[in-house]
Design an enzyme around this catalytic site. Structure first.
Site, mmCIF file in Angstrom:
data_model
loop_
_atom_site.group_PDB
_atom_site.id
_atom_site.type_symbol
_atom_site.label_atom_id
_atom_site.label_comp_id
_atom_site.label_asym_id
_atom_site.label_seq_id
_atom_site.Cartn_x
_atom_site.Cartn_y
_atom_site.Cartn_z
ATOM 1 C CE LYS A 1 -1.475 1.533 4.180
ATOM 2 N NZ LYS A 1 -1.227 2.934 4.522
ATOM 3 C CG ASN A 2 2.438 2.752 3.526
ATOM 4 O OD1 ASN A 2 1.265 3.075 3.328
ATOM 5 N ND2 ASN A 2 2.931 2.557 4.738
ATOM 6 N NE ARG B 1 -0.859 12.696 8.560
ATOM 7 C CZ ARG B 1 -0.953 13.899 9.112
ATOM 8 N NH1 ARG B 1 -2.037 14.235 9.774
ATOM 9 N NH2 ARG B 1 0.029 14.769 9.011
ATOM 10 C CB CYS C 1 -2.515 11.579 12.659
ATOM 11 S SG CYS C 1 -2.135 9.923 12.131
ATOM 12 N NE ARG D 1 1.636 10.517 10.112
ATOM 13 C CZ ARG D 1 1.085 9.605 9.317
ATOM 14 N NH1 ARG D 1 -0.087 9.075 9.617
ATOM 15 N NH2 ARG D 1 1.693 9.212 8.209
ATOM 16 N N PRO D 2 3.475 16.621 11.375
ATOM 17 C CG PRO D 2 5.516 17.578 11.998
ATOM 18 C CD PRO D 2 4.594 16.425 12.301
ATOM 19 C CB VAL D 3 2.765 18.487 5.937
ATOM 20 C CG1 VAL D 3 1.926 17.235 6.136
ATOM 21 C CG2 VAL D 3 1.927 19.744 6.141
ATOM 22 C CG ASP D 4 7.892 20.711 9.272
ATOM 23 O OD1 ASP D 4 7.352 19.597 9.334
ATOM 24 O OD2 ASP D 4 8.991 20.947 9.809
ATOM 25 C CG LEU D 5 10.468 17.966 7.186
ATOM 26 C CD1 LEU D 5 10.992 16.585 7.560
ATOM 27 C CD2 LEU D 5 11.587 19.008 7.304
ATOM 28 C CG ASP E 1 4.331 1.724 9.315
ATOM 29 O OD1 ASP E 1 4.043 2.583 10.166
ATOM 30 O OD2 ASP E 1 4.408 1.975 8.093
ATOM 31 N NE ARG F 1 -6.892 4.340 6.361
ATOM 32 C CZ ARG F 1 -6.651 5.587 6.655
ATOM 33 N NH1 ARG F 1 -7.076 6.084 7.791
ATOM 34 N NH2 ARG F 1 -5.991 6.355 5.827
#
Ligand code: EPZ
Length: 417
Positions: free
Chosen positions: A22-23, A92, A116, A121-125, A304, A396
Site C-alpha cells: 500500500k505505502n 493523509r 492523526c 504529524r507535521p508536513v513542514d518538510l 509500522d 485500510r
C-alpha cells in the site's frame, strides 16, 4: 459497523501470499499525474486506502479503473488541482498529490492534514521542499495553496528522514528545470520503488538506496506499466502471527531483504527463520524470549511493525522494552492490549512489556491500522474469545486478512456489530 470475533489458541500452519505494498502504491498512483496518458500498475490489493486515492485522482480528472489486481490510470484529461478536506482528513497520504499537481498545473490546493491517531504529524518538510523548488505557499482556511511559474531545481536538505517529504520532493523535481540535489532522503523500499517508477517514466535520478539523490529535470515523462513491490509490513505481521501462535508458516511473494532488522529480532526472540529470494519460513519456539526494540528510519526497525511486535512480546519470557522514535505517541494499542491481560507500562516514548504466561480474550477497540493488526495478533494467541470493533482501520491496509489467517488455521470471523 463490522467487528472481528476471534477464537484464540489455534496454532497457525501453512503458507500465505503477500499482497502489493500500500505505502509504495499510494505515491506511485499520484506520480501518474506527472504525465498524460494511461499507466498500468500491477499487484494492487483491494484496500480502502487505494480506493480512496483512486477517488482523489478521479476528482482531479483521471479515469481510474481498478479490476483483478490491476489499476489503470488515464491522466489525459486531468484539469482540477485540489485535494479536498473530506478526503485528506480520511487519508493523509492525499498530500502526495502536492508535488505532482505543482509540476502539472503550476498550482495545487491541498487541505492541510489534521490530527492523526498515531500522534503529531507535521508536513513542514513537504512545504519546505516545494518552496525550495520555487513555489509560493500560503496556508489559508485550512488549505495549502501552492503555486509556481515553473518548478526550478535546487538543493534540498532534509534535517530528518521523511518518507512522504522525500516522495513529494522527488515527484516535484523530476520535471523541474535543471538539477535538484536532495540530501537526507529517506531510504525506505517504498522510495526506491517510486524512483524505479519515475525512472521508467523517463525521469533521470541517481543515488537510489542512498540518502543523496540527484535529479536532472526532464521536459516530459511518459505513461508506463509496472508491478508493485510486496508489502513488507504485511509480511512482518504474518510472521508474527506464526510466532505468537507457536506455529510454522511460510510467507510467500515477499522481499526478505526489506525486513532484515525485524527478521534478526524474530531470531533473537527464539524463532527459526529460513529465507529464499521471495519467501520466509518461520518456525516458532514453545517459549519466546524478551527483546529490546528501537524504531528507526529504514533500514532500522520500522515503526509500522512496533504494535505487532509488542503483541508478540506480551507473551515472551522476561521483560522487553520498545522505544518509539518516529511517532513518539504511537501507543494507542497499549491500553487495549492490557485489556487482554498484557502487562505493559508506558513512560514517555518507551513501553516496558513484562511477559505474561497467557492473554485472555476480551472486547477491544481498534484505533489505527497497525494497532488493529496488533489486536488481531493478540486475539489469535489469547485464551477464549476476542471481539475487535472498528475494524475499518484494518481494511485500510490488510487485504482479506481474515481469509488469509483462516487459511492458516485461525478462527476469525467478520460480523456486523
Ligand atoms: C509514512 O508516513 C507511512 N505512510 C507511514 O505508514 C509510516 O509510519 C511512516 O512513513 C514512517 O515509516 C505512508 O507511506 C502512506 P514520515 P509519512 O514523513 O511519510 C516527521 C502505516 O501504518 N515529519 O516518514 O507521513 C514525522 O512526524 C503508516 O502504514 C516532520 O517532522 O512519515 C515523523 O516523526 C502510518 N515533518 C518522521 O518525520 C514533515 O513534514 C517520519 O515521518 C514530515 C514528517
Amino acid at each position: 459497523m463490522e467487528k472481528f470475533v476471534i477464537n484464540g489458541g489455534k496454532t497457525l500452519h501453512g503458507s500465505v501470499r503477500i499482497s502489493g505494498a500500500k505505502n509504495a502504491i499510494l505515491p506511485i498512483m499520484t506520480a501518474t499525474l506527472l504525465t498524460s496518458g494511461k499507466s498500468i500498475l500491477r499487484n494492487i490489493p483491494n484496500l480502502n486506502d487505494i480506493k480512496m486515492m483512486a477517488h482523489l485522482l478521479r476528482i482531479i480528472g483521471a479515469r481510474v479503473d481498478f479490476h483483478d489486481g490491476l489499476l489503470e490510470i488515464n491522466t489525459e484529461y486531468c484539469s482540477y488541482y485540489e485535494a479536498p478536506y473530506e478526503l485528506v482528513s480520511k487519508m493523509r497520504a492525499s498530500i502526495y498529490v502536492l508535488g505532482p499537481l505543482l509540476s502539472r498545473f503550476g498550482q495545487a490546493r491541498v487541505s492541510f492534514p489534521g490530527g492523526c491517531a498515531i500522534g503529531t504529524r507535521p508536513v513542514d518538510l513537504h512545504l519546505q521542499a516545494m518552496e525550495a523548488l520555487g513555489s509560493y505557499i500560503d496556508i489559508e482556511h485550512g488549505y495549502i495553496n501552492a503555486r509556481c511559474k515553473k518548478l526550478q531545481g535546487n538543493r534540498i536538505k532534509f534535517p530528518k528522514s521523511s518518507v512522504g517529504a522525500t516522495a513529494n520532493a522527488l515527484m516535484a523535481a523530476v520535471t523541474a528545470s535543471g538539477r535538484t540535489e536532495i540530501s537526507g532522503a529517506a531510504l525506505e523500499p517504498e522510495i526506491a520503488s517510486l524512483i524505479d517508477f519515475l525512472t521508467l517514466m523517463g525521469a533521470r535520478i541517481r543515488g537510489k538506496d542512498t540518502d543523496q539523490l540527484i535529479i536532472d529535470g526532464v521536459a516530459e515523462l511518459h505513461p508506463v506499466e509496472m508491478e508493485m513491490i510486496p508489502d513488507r509490513i504485511e509480511t512482518g505481521t504474518f510472521l508474527i502471527a506464526g510466532a505468537i501462535t507457536h506455529g510454522d508458516i511460510t510467507v510467500e511473494n515477499c522481499f526478505p531483504d526489506h525486513l532484515s532488522h525485524p527478521l534478526e529480532l524474530l531470531k533473537k526472540a527464539g524463532c527459526n527463520i529460513k529465507v529464499t529470494d521471495t519467501a520466509i519460513s518461520l518456525h516458532a519456539p514453545s517459549s519466546l524470549k524478551a527483546i529490546d526494540i528501537i524504531t528507526k528510519p529504514y533500514p532500522g526497525f520500522p515503526t509500522d511493525l512496533q504494535a505487532q511486535f509488542m503483541a508478540l512480546l506480551c507473551l515472551a519470557t522476561g521483560t522487553s522494552t520498545i522505544k518509539e522514535t518516529i511517532f513518539p505517541e504511537r501507543f494507542m494499542h497499549v491500553a487495549e492490549l492490557n485489556r487482554l491481560d498484557a502487562d505493559i507500562s508506558l513512560k514517555d516514548n518507551i513501553a516496558t512489556v513484562k511477559g505474561v504466561p497467557a492473554l485472555s480474550g476480551a472486547p477491544v477497540m481498534a484505533n489505527d491500522l497497525r494497532a488493529s493488526a496488533a489486536l488481531v495478533l493478540a486475539g489469535l494467541a489469547a485464551q477464549g474469545q476476542t471481539e475487535i470493533s472498528r475494524i475499518y482501520h484494518i481494511d485500510r491496509g490488510y487485504e482479506h486478512i481474515e481469509f488469509k489467517l483462516n487459511k492458516l488455521g485461525a478462527d476469525i470471523k467478520r460480523i456486523q456489530g
